[in-house]
Scaffold this motif. Structure first.
Motif, short mmCIF file in Angstrom:
data_model
loop_
_atom_site.label_atom_id
_atom_site.label_comp_id
_atom_site.label_asym_id
_atom_site.label_seq_id
_atom_site.Cartn_x
_atom_site.Cartn_y
_atom_site.Cartn_z
N SER A 42 79.63 -74.66 53.64
CA SER A 42 80.44 -75.86 53.89
C SER A 42 79.75 -75.75 55.86
CB SER A 42 81.41 -76.12 54.79
OG SER A 42 82.18 -76.33 53.36
N GLY A 43 78.02 -76.19 56.00
CA GLY A 43 78.24 -75.25 57.66
C GLY A 43 76.27 -74.88 57.33
N GLY A 44 76.25 -73.67 56.34
CA GLY A 44 74.98 -73.15 56.69
C GLY A 44 74.27 -73.18 55.59
N TRP A 45 73.16 -72.64 55.76
CA TRP A 45 72.49 -72.51 53.99
C TRP A 45 72.84 -71.68 52.78
CZ3 TRP A 45 70.64 -67.18 53.26
CH2 TRP A 45 70.53 -67.00 53.85
N GLY A 46 73.80 -70.68 53.42
CA GLY A 46 73.47 -69.44 52.54
C GLY A 46 74.65 -69.23 51.11
N GLY A 47 75.60 -70.80 50.68
CA GLY A 47 75.71 -71.68 49.98
C GLY A 47 74.52 -72.08 49.11
N SER A 48 73.93 -72.52 49.00
CA SER A 48 72.60 -73.50 48.39
C SER A 48 72.28 -72.50 47.96
CB SER A 48 71.95 -74.38 49.27
OG SER A 48 70.95 -75.14 48.49
N PHE A 49 71.74 -71.43 48.84
CA PHE A 49 71.24 -70.09 48.29
C PHE A 49 71.65 -69.70 47.10
CE2 PHE A 49 69.64 -65.68 49.08
CZ PHE A 49 68.53 -65.78 49.14
N CYS A 50 72.62 -68.97 47.47
CA CYS A 50 73.86 -68.35 45.77
C CYS A 50 73.48 -68.72 44.96
CB CYS A 50 74.96 -67.91 46.39
SG CYS A 50 74.89 -66.58 47.07
N ALA A 51 74.02 -70.66 45.42
CA ALA A 51 73.91 -71.28 44.17
C ALA A 51 72.33 -71.61 43.51
CB ALA A 51 74.54 -72.63 44.00
N GLU A 52 71.50 -72.02 43.67
CA GLU A 52 70.28 -72.12 43.32
C GLU A 52 69.06 -71.58 43.29
OE1 GLU A 52 70.81 -75.28 42.37
OE2 GLU A 52 72.73 -76.26 42.82
N HIS A 53 68.96 -70.20 44.44
CA HIS A 53 67.88 -69.60 44.18
C HIS A 53 68.02 -68.12 44.42
CE1 HIS A 53 65.78 -73.01 46.09
NE2 HIS A 53 67.19 -72.77 47.26
N VAL A 54 69.23 -68.01 43.14
CA VAL A 54 68.99 -66.06 42.86
C VAL A 54 69.58 -66.34 40.91
CG1 VAL A 54 70.25 -65.30 44.93
CG2 VAL A 54 71.82 -65.66 42.76
N ALA A 55 68.96 -65.63 40.82
CA ALA A 55 68.95 -65.35 38.74
C ALA A 55 70.42 -64.80 38.88
CB ALA A 55 68.67 -64.15 38.35
N SER A 56 71.19 -64.48 37.12
CA SER A 56 72.06 -63.91 36.90
C SER A 56 72.48 -62.66 37.07
CB SER A 56 72.21 -64.74 35.88
OG SER A 56 71.50 -63.76 34.61
N PHE A 57 71.48 -62.04 37.48
CA PHE A 57 70.91 -60.75 37.68
C PHE A 57 71.19 -60.25 39.04
CE2 PHE A 57 69.67 -60.81 33.12
CZ PHE A 57 70.15 -59.81 32.63
#
Length: 269
Positions: A42-57
């Motif tokens: 809610s203000g930075g890039w981290g939420g989108s990074f964790c949601a969209e850019h990392v595989a399940s491993f």
């Protein structure tokens, strides 16, 4: 007799069930995000990074918190939580991505740190303690603010970005130069394009908090506004894509567990 012969024939024709393949133990890694509001949800890039850019491993834990500096993050106990996450057993590798600078600037009581002494010392301590916990530190220069002067970004965070670069060189730490990446884009695309990074358009009124008939335990409320530091959804998606690509280049071991995508905000025509 006929029934016995038929049963024997059927039994002889049956194929023994195949043995189940052996279970392969999981080999998972973790990335921990440490920083201020420009990395936090809610203000930075981290939420989108964790949601969209990392595989399940690759488990992604965002421990960034708004309003924190390299000093106050430790003082309040957030760094102790990060160290606990680093020591969680079972992960093949744990990376700690660290971005500070915005709240280390002068004029922020209880948060500001001295640029020449405290700020680099805090970064060095984070690096040393991350390594002692068995994790791998990755330093990040602070996300550029979107304040223009005569058509160019007034990069007030440049001295803090330089300090991060120096510590990374001195301590041989992987560096994501997010300040340089965002500065180049913001200068190339201009102020109108940069306005799309914000949580609300420049002319929008702040949203009114929702109410219900029964509100014994209220929800958390998002504090949305137009400013030139924090990120809305499109801005967060854009910077998260930049971060994923930069991590894939700078930390090759992470590459097979990252989903880099094209940046979300295309230049205006």
């Amino acid at each position: 007799m006929l029934a016995l012969l038929l049963a024997a024939a059927l039994t002889a024709g049956q194929v023994a069930p195949a043995a189940a393949p052996p279970v392969v133990p999981i080999r998972a890694s973790k990335v921990i995000l440490v920083g201020d509001s420009t990395t936090a949800v809610s203000g930075g890039w981290g939420g989108s990074f964790c949601a969209e850019h990392v595989a399940s491993f690759l488990a992604c834990v965002n421990l960034a918190r708004g309003g924190r500096s390299s000093g106050s993050y430790r003082a309040e106990g957030s760094w102790a939580l990060a160290l606990s996450e680093m020591r969680t057993p079972g992960f093949v590798r744990t990376w700690v991505v660290i971005q500070f600078g915005h709240n280390d600037q002068p004029g922020k009581p209880g948060r500001s740190t001295d640029l020449a002494t405290e700020f680099p010392a805090n970064l060095r301590a984070y690096v040393t303690e991350t390594r002692a916990a068995g994790a791998v530190p990755v330093l990040v220069t602070p996300l550029s603010r979107r304040i223009y002067k005569d058509g160019r970004i007034d990069n007030d965070l440049a001295p803090w970005a330089d300090a991060v670069r120096r510590v990374a060189r001195e301590m041989d730490v992987p560096l994501i130069d997010l300040n340089a990446l965002t500065l180049a884009e913001l200068n190339a695309n201009g102020e109108r394009w940069a306005e799309r990074f914000a949580q609300l358009p420049p002319t929008a009124a702040p949203p009114v908090a929702a109410t219900t008939e029964t509100n014994d335990t209220p929800f958390a409320q998002r504090k949305l506004s137009f400013d030139r530091t924090h990120l809305g959804r499109a801005g967060a998606d854009h910077v998260a894509a930049l971060m994923a690509g930069a991590l894939a280049r700078t930390v090759p071991e992470m590459r097979p567990m990252l989903y880099p995508t094209q940046p979300a905000l295309l230049p205006l025509r």
